[in-house]
Design an enzyme around this catalytic site. Sequence first.
Site, PDB file in Angstrom:
ATOM      1  N   HIS A 134       0.838  -1.221   0.000  1.00 40.69           N
ATOM      2  CA  HIS A 134       0.000   0.000   0.000  1.00 40.69           C
ATOM      3  C   HIS A 134       0.867   1.263   0.000  1.00 40.69           C
ATOM      4  CE1 HIS A 134      -3.330  -2.704   1.254  1.00 40.69           C
ATOM      5  NE2 HIS A 134      -2.388  -3.257   2.001  1.00 40.69           N
ATOM      6  N   SER A 152      15.263  21.360 -16.398  1.00 42.99           N
ATOM      7  CA  SER A 152      14.072  22.151 -16.684  1.00 42.99           C
ATOM      8  C   SER A 152      14.524  23.449 -17.326  1.00 42.99           C
ATOM      9  CB  SER A 152      13.331  22.432 -15.382  1.00 42.99           C
ATOM     10  OG  SER A 152      12.586  23.624 -15.481  1.00 42.99           O
ATOM     11  N   LYS A 208      16.324  21.438 -11.174  1.00 44.09           N
ATOM     12  CA  LYS A 208      15.643  20.196 -11.550  1.00 44.09           C
ATOM     13  C   LYS A 208      16.551  19.180 -12.244  1.00 44.09           C
ATOM     14  CE  LYS A 208      11.689  19.367 -11.354  1.00 44.09           C
ATOM     15  NZ  LYS A 208      10.509  19.869 -12.053  1.00 44.09           N
ATOM     16  N   GLU A 238       9.852   8.361 -17.313  1.00 44.73           N
ATOM     17  CA  GLU A 238       8.479   8.859 -17.505  1.00 44.73           C
ATOM     18  C   GLU A 238       7.974   8.520 -18.899  1.00 44.73           C
ATOM     19  OE1 GLU A 238       8.199  13.057 -16.366  1.00 44.73           O
ATOM     20  OE2 GLU A 238       9.596  12.629 -14.744  1.00 44.73           O
TER      21      GLU A 238
END
Length: 458
Positions: free
Chosen positions: A156, A277, A283, A290
């Site tokens: 979980h 970024s 970043k 992704e």
Amino acid sequence: MAKMWAGRTDGVVSKIADDFNSSIKFDCRMYEQDIKGSMAHALMLAYKNIISQTEADTLIAGLEEILADIKSGKLEIDFTAEDIHMFVEQVLTERVGEVGKKIHTARSRNDQVALDMRLYLRQESYSIIAKIEELLKSIITIAEQHVKTIMPGYTHLQRAQPITFGHHLLAYAMMLLRDKDRFLDTLKRIDISPIGSCALAGTTYETDRGFEAEKLGFKEICQNSIDGISDRDFCIEFLSNASILMMHLSRFSEEIILWSSWEFKFVELSNEYTTGSSIMPQKKNSDMAELVRGKTGRVYGDLMALLTTLKGLPLAYNKDMQEDKESVFDAVDTINMCLDVFAPMVATIKVFKENMLLAAQKGFINATDLADYLVKKGLPFRSAYKISGSIVAKCIQEGKVLETLTLQEYKQFSDLFEEDLYQEISLTTCVEKRISYGGTSFSSVEKQIEYVKGKING
Ligand code: ARG
């Protein structure tokens, strides 16, 4: 220009219809399969005296030349041709003259296209299997370095029990082994020759389908000519295998993305496999992972598209079936790209052991072991579970952890607690004790590594 199939009609098609109908923009990638299929066909025609040996030699020499010329770029694919089959036949006839028109004896584009797809997917399957093995090797290399690296195992997405990073990685290795097996198994159904099924009903010529199949390296031939040209199960199976593979890569990506965040900081991807970024200089984004996660959707889409295309089709060939190619090719390209980037991305991952251990030390992931301790001292599990739970609640209230509670405090909950409890709840002990087959103990993880190694390159 009139089509080669001009017969009942004059073969002149409107430009719009022609473009709509044409598949050469995508099926041109099967030129090699198409040409090799035609070579085997010419050999068979001569073997069965349907054409002469000299004619076959001329056809084969012409086909060889076309293959070499396409490969070298000397011959450009003509995108106004209807499909790759028509293009090759057209160029062959231009080059070798009248005899070129004999290549299409005792066959049809229907069995030809089914053949090309099988040859194509056979080749791609072997190369995908090799890439899965590369990824498995990357995973094993990292897993070997982290047999003893303790991290929290989650259920979980809550810290559950201590495991090792090696153990966690091996779960992905097991998935990929199944993926490899699935592609191998599907090859049994890909590797069946449809050629000689002709348009749908077979042919009146005395052909030898077995001879032709053998020349193309097939182990079997299809048993029913109608099935031979309408069967695309092998494409669906391939797409299904590709979808499951992508699902695995996507779950792995998701974890890599989470682990790379400041919140976890368990791993850092190499700069080579991340991006920055344009506005936030701090970043470092896990774009590759992704994208793999994102591209999973398109491969599922490819599978759904083809399943849907086929579901209402009457036997035998229908032009709808031309739609099989773009789905299959898109999935092939996507999984190839994903596997290509994934293996080096995993191989160059930096692991922060200390952060994993720190996370494992929080979250009371040894609470089960505390309960087990009491069970070993004679308490029924349910009662032990309750006591362990109350101790966790006390710790949370007082900002403590199980390791820092004194024996005196423990004794307030049960007389069964002795000094040896600290040894029992140490994270290393918790991991080492899980000796059950497939469990997280160091020796068990080592066995799993050996298991995977035995399955690759074998
Ligand atoms: N381009 C076609 C396809 O991909 C080849 C088969 C054409 N057959 C036919 N009967 N028109 O399916």
